[in-house]
Design a protein around this motif. Sequence first.
Motif, PDB file in Angstrom:
ATOM      1  N   GLN A 237      34.030  31.639  23.276  1.00  0.00           N
ATOM      2  CA  GLN A 237      33.525  32.994  23.212  1.00  0.00           C
ATOM      3  C   GLN A 237      34.301  33.798  22.166  1.00  0.00           C
ATOM      4  O   GLN A 237      35.433  33.457  21.815  1.00  0.00           O
ATOM      5  CB  GLN A 237      33.693  33.645  24.589  1.00  0.00           C
ATOM      6  N   ILE A 238      33.701  34.866  21.698  1.00  0.00           N
ATOM      7  CA  ILE A 238      34.357  35.795  20.776  1.00  0.00           C
ATOM      8  C   ILE A 238      34.543  37.119  21.497  1.00  0.00           C
ATOM      9  O   ILE A 238      33.573  37.685  22.022  1.00  0.00           O
ATOM     10  CB  ILE A 238      33.524  35.994  19.500  1.00  0.00           C
ATOM     11  N   TYR A 239      35.793  37.591  21.517  1.00  0.00           N
ATOM     12  CA  TYR A 239      36.111  38.812  22.247  1.00  0.00           C
ATOM     13  C   TYR A 239      36.673  39.875  21.297  1.00  0.00           C
ATOM     14  O   TYR A 239      37.543  39.573  20.476  1.00  0.00           O
ATOM     15  CB  TYR A 239      37.146  38.532  23.337  1.00  0.00           C
ATOM     16  N   PRO A 240      36.209  41.127  21.406  1.00  0.00           N
ATOM     17  CA  PRO A 240      36.736  42.202  20.558  1.00  0.00           C
ATOM     18  C   PRO A 240      38.117  42.663  21.024  1.00  0.00           C
ATOM     19  O   PRO A 240      38.423  42.655  22.219  1.00  0.00           O
ATOM     20  CB  PRO A 240      35.700  43.321  20.711  1.00  0.00           C
ATOM     21  N   THR A 241      38.943  43.057  20.052  1.00  0.00           N
ATOM     22  CA  THR A 241      40.270  43.593  20.354  1.00  0.00           C
ATOM     23  C   THR A 241      40.259  45.117  20.186  1.00  0.00           C
ATOM     24  O   THR A 241      39.289  45.699  19.710  1.00  0.00           O
ATOM     25  CB  THR A 241      41.325  42.974  19.420  1.00  0.00           C
ATOM     26  N   GLY A 265      46.939  36.711  31.564  1.00  0.00           N
ATOM     27  CA  GLY A 265      47.031  37.261  32.912  1.00  0.00           C
ATOM     28  C   GLY A 265      45.696  37.424  33.603  1.00  0.00           C
ATOM     29  O   GLY A 265      45.495  38.391  34.352  1.00  0.00           O
ATOM     30  N   LEU A 266      44.810  36.477  33.401  1.00  0.00           N
ATOM     31  CA  LEU A 266      43.499  36.553  34.053  1.00  0.00           C
ATOM     32  C   LEU A 266      43.656  36.340  35.555  1.00  0.00           C
ATOM     33  O   LEU A 266      44.397  35.446  35.993  1.00  0.00           O
ATOM     34  CB  LEU A 266      42.556  35.493  33.480  1.00  0.00           C
ATOM     35  N   GLU A 267      42.963  37.135  36.358  1.00  0.00           N
ATOM     36  CA  GLU A 267      43.040  37.021  37.817  1.00  0.00           C
ATOM     37  C   GLU A 267      42.690  35.604  38.277  1.00  0.00           C
ATOM     38  O   GLU A 267      41.779  34.969  37.744  1.00  0.00           O
ATOM     39  CB  GLU A 267      42.080  38.003  38.475  1.00  0.00           C
ATOM     40  N   ARG A 268      43.375  35.169  39.305  1.00  0.00           N
ATOM     41  CA  ARG A 268      43.171  33.821  39.831  1.00  0.00           C
ATOM     42  C   ARG A 268      41.728  33.599  40.271  1.00  0.00           C
ATOM     43  O   ARG A 268      41.163  32.525  40.066  1.00  0.00           O
ATOM     44  CB  ARG A 268      44.103  33.579  41.016  1.00  0.00           C
ATOM     45  N   ARG A 269      41.129  34.589  40.852  1.00  0.00           N
ATOM     46  CA  ARG A 269      39.781  34.415  41.397  1.00  0.00           C
ATOM     47  C   ARG A 269      38.730  34.210  40.312  1.00  0.00           C
ATOM     48  O   ARG A 269      37.633  33.728  40.586  1.00  0.00           O
ATOM     49  CB  ARG A 269      39.410  35.628  42.245  1.00  0.00           C
ATOM     50  N   LEU A 270      39.082  34.544  39.045  1.00  0.00           N
ATOM     51  CA  LEU A 270      38.133  34.410  37.938  1.00  0.00           C
ATOM     52  C   LEU A 270      38.376  33.168  37.077  1.00  0.00           C
ATOM     53  O   LEU A 270      37.613  32.896  36.153  1.00  0.00           O
ATOM     54  CB  LEU A 270      38.197  35.661  37.048  1.00  0.00           C
ATOM     55  N   ASP A 276      31.263  32.393  38.485  1.00  0.00           N
ATOM     56  CA  ASP A 276      30.540  33.557  37.948  1.00  0.00           C
ATOM     57  C   ASP A 276      30.980  33.760  36.505  1.00  0.00           C
ATOM     58  O   ASP A 276      31.841  34.607  36.219  1.00  0.00           O
ATOM     59  CB  ASP A 276      30.839  34.797  38.785  1.00  0.00           C
ATOM     60  N   PRO A 277      30.400  32.981  35.567  1.00  0.00           N
ATOM     61  CA  PRO A 277      30.836  33.076  34.171  1.00  0.00           C
ATOM     62  C   PRO A 277      30.742  34.489  33.606  1.00  0.00           C
ATOM     63  O   PRO A 277      31.620  34.913  32.849  1.00  0.00           O
ATOM     64  CB  PRO A 277      29.873  32.123  33.437  1.00  0.00           C
ATOM     65  N   ALA A 278      29.709  35.217  33.976  1.00  0.00           N
ATOM     66  CA  ALA A 278      29.541  36.569  33.436  1.00  0.00           C
ATOM     67  C   ALA A 278      30.684  37.474  33.859  1.00  0.00           C
ATOM     68  O   ALA A 278      31.159  38.308  33.070  1.00  0.00           O
ATOM     69  CB  ALA A 278      28.203  37.150  33.894  1.00  0.00           C
ATOM     70  N   ALA A 279      31.149  37.328  35.108  1.00  0.00           N
ATOM     71  CA  ALA A 279      32.261  38.146  35.588  1.00  0.00           C
ATOM     72  C   ALA A 279      33.555  37.785  34.849  1.00  0.00           C
ATOM     73  O   ALA A 279      34.350  38.672  34.509  1.00  0.00           O
ATOM     74  CB  ALA A 279      32.443  37.961  37.086  1.00  0.00           C
ATOM     75  N   THR A 280      33.760  36.497  34.602  1.00  0.00           N
ATOM     76  CA  THR A 280      34.948  36.076  33.859  1.00  0.00           C
ATOM     77  C   THR A 280      34.908  36.585  32.430  1.00  0.00           C
ATOM     78  O   THR A 280      35.921  37.062  31.896  1.00  0.00           O
ATOM     79  CB  THR A 280      35.065  34.537  33.876  1.00  0.00           C
ATOM     80  N   ILE A 281      33.749  36.512  31.799  1.00  0.00           N
ATOM     81  CA  ILE A 281      33.607  37.022  30.438  1.00  0.00           C
ATOM     82  C   ILE A 281      33.901  38.518  30.400  1.00  0.00           C
ATOM     83  O   ILE A 281      34.625  39.009  29.529  1.00  0.00           O
ATOM     84  CB  ILE A 281      32.187  36.736  29.896  1.00  0.00           C
ATOM     85  N   ALA A 282      33.366  39.271  31.355  1.00  0.00           N
ATOM     86  CA  ALA A 282      33.575  40.717  31.389  1.00  0.00           C
ATOM     87  C   ALA A 282      35.054  41.053  31.562  1.00  0.00           C
ATOM     88  O   ALA A 282      35.579  41.959  30.899  1.00  0.00           O
ATOM     89  CB  ALA A 282      32.756  41.331  32.524  1.00  0.00           C
ATOM     90  N   ALA A 283      35.730  40.309  32.420  1.00  0.00           N
ATOM     91  CA  ALA A 283      37.154  40.553  32.638  1.00  0.00           C
ATOM     92  C   ALA A 283      37.965  40.236  31.383  1.00  0.00           C
ATOM     93  O   ALA A 283      38.891  40.978  31.023  1.00  0.00           O
ATOM     94  CB  ALA A 283      37.649  39.718  33.817  1.00  0.00           C
ATOM     95  N   MET A 284      37.614  39.173  30.710  1.00  0.00           N
ATOM     96  CA  MET A 284      38.337  38.790  29.499  1.00  0.00           C
ATOM     97  C   MET A 284      38.078  39.784  28.371  1.00  0.00           C
ATOM     98  O   MET A 284      38.980  40.097  27.582  1.00  0.00           O
ATOM     99  CB  MET A 284      37.959  37.368  29.089  1.00  0.00           C
ATOM    100  N   ARG A 285      36.866  40.290  28.294  1.00  0.00           N
ATOM    101  CA  ARG A 285      36.575  41.321  27.298  1.00  0.00           C
ATOM    102  C   ARG A 285      37.455  42.549  27.519  1.00  0.00           C
ATOM    103  O   ARG A 285      37.979  43.131  26.569  1.00  0.00           O
ATOM    104  CB  ARG A 285      35.093  41.719  27.357  1.00  0.00           C
ATOM    105  N   ALA A 286      37.630  42.912  28.769  1.00  0.00           N
ATOM    106  CA  ALA A 286      38.471  44.069  29.076  1.00  0.00           C
ATOM    107  C   ALA A 286      39.933  43.802  28.721  1.00  0.00           C
ATOM    108  O   ALA A 286      40.617  44.667  28.154  1.00  0.00           O
ATOM    109  CB  ALA A 286      38.340  44.423  30.558  1.00  0.00           C
ATOM    110  N   ILE A 287      40.396  42.612  29.022  1.00  0.00           N
ATOM    111  CA  ILE A 287      41.798  42.266  28.731  1.00  0.00           C
ATOM    112  C   ILE A 287      42.047  42.261  27.220  1.00  0.00           C
ATOM    113  O   ILE A 287      43.004  42.878  26.731  1.00  0.00           O
ATOM    114  CB  ILE A 287      42.145  40.897  29.349  1.00  0.00           C
TER     115      ILE A 287
END
Length: 377
Positions: A237-241, A265-270, A276-287
Amino acid sequence: MVNRPLSGIRVLDFSTLLPGPLAGLILAEAGAEVIKVERPEGEEIRRFVPRWGDDSIHFALLNRGKRSVTVDLKDPGAAARLEPLIRDCDVLIEQFRPGVMSRLGLDYERVRAIRPDIVYCSITGYGQSGPKSQVAGHDLNYIAETGLLALSHGSAAHQVIPPALVADIGGGTMPTVLNILLALIGRQRTGEGAYIDIAMSDAMFTYAWWAYGMGHAFGDWPGNGDSLLSGGSPRYQIYPTRDGRFVAVAALEQKFWDELCDLIGLERRLRDDSVDPAATIAAMRAIFGNRSSEDWAAVFEGRDCATNVVRTLAEAAKDPHFLERGLFDHVLENQAGQRIPALVVPVAPQFRGPAATPGRAPTLGADNDLLDGSVRQ
């Protein structure tokens, strides 16, 4: 001592624009004598902008080290005028629509009558046969027609144009070079030439190997941006900084993924991204959006996580790794004596000429004396 394996091979090149000329450049870098056959006013890419000296920078990059003859192919005597060159050439490359070379009196059968062991290569969008053989197109059309573009073309709000001309280079140039070399090896063994039909669209199915495997084997045809390698996975994936740049994540293997998750530091549950790939992607985008690209580059430095900051072309051209590899050592020179690095080509250094020796693209018609049957270089 440089071993240029194609020394003594003469290539007669009727092609224009990108696929054929880049193939000719690769052959020339390996030692072949490549002679461009141009219309009296020159091929159209000479006049593209921006200009670099007398011709466009695009022409200069693609035609370093070649020779040029001018012939009006529509003239009734053109084929006869080219006979001395045909008789003494090993390879012919053409990039017209099917049937054009026949109308010009330069089709494979007539050329083979002059040079029986000729390796004759035709490059088109859809090949010499089939319902689409006469259909006009360019790179974007070929990747669209073959389903490759459908795997990742963006959204209705933001369409993505691929940054690389995959059909022109991956479907035209590379198969042309590969098959010409195979034909030359075959000729060494049998004494027979070959006719090669290269369709730029054909190889697009090769580039979609993973998607076609899923579709043919399981009936699971990937769609737009929904698969492992096209945007459906957090691991690829490509994530913005925070500073408007981007991070490229390709942590496909579990060891890389685990390392990356720990680093950011991604949460263990993700971390089980199959849930839930979409939830993991959203969390990583935020990080990733919370820190600058410079910060992230420092985090990834020396770590095995298959993740890096997306560099600009200007940055990549100055990267110590690529400089040490010698990618930009070969030199292109124009008529005014200005110099820039030559186009990088996938030819091993030991098969090319000396890097310090500048090469130029030919001036239009500079080698017209070859039409009189002049000897090879």
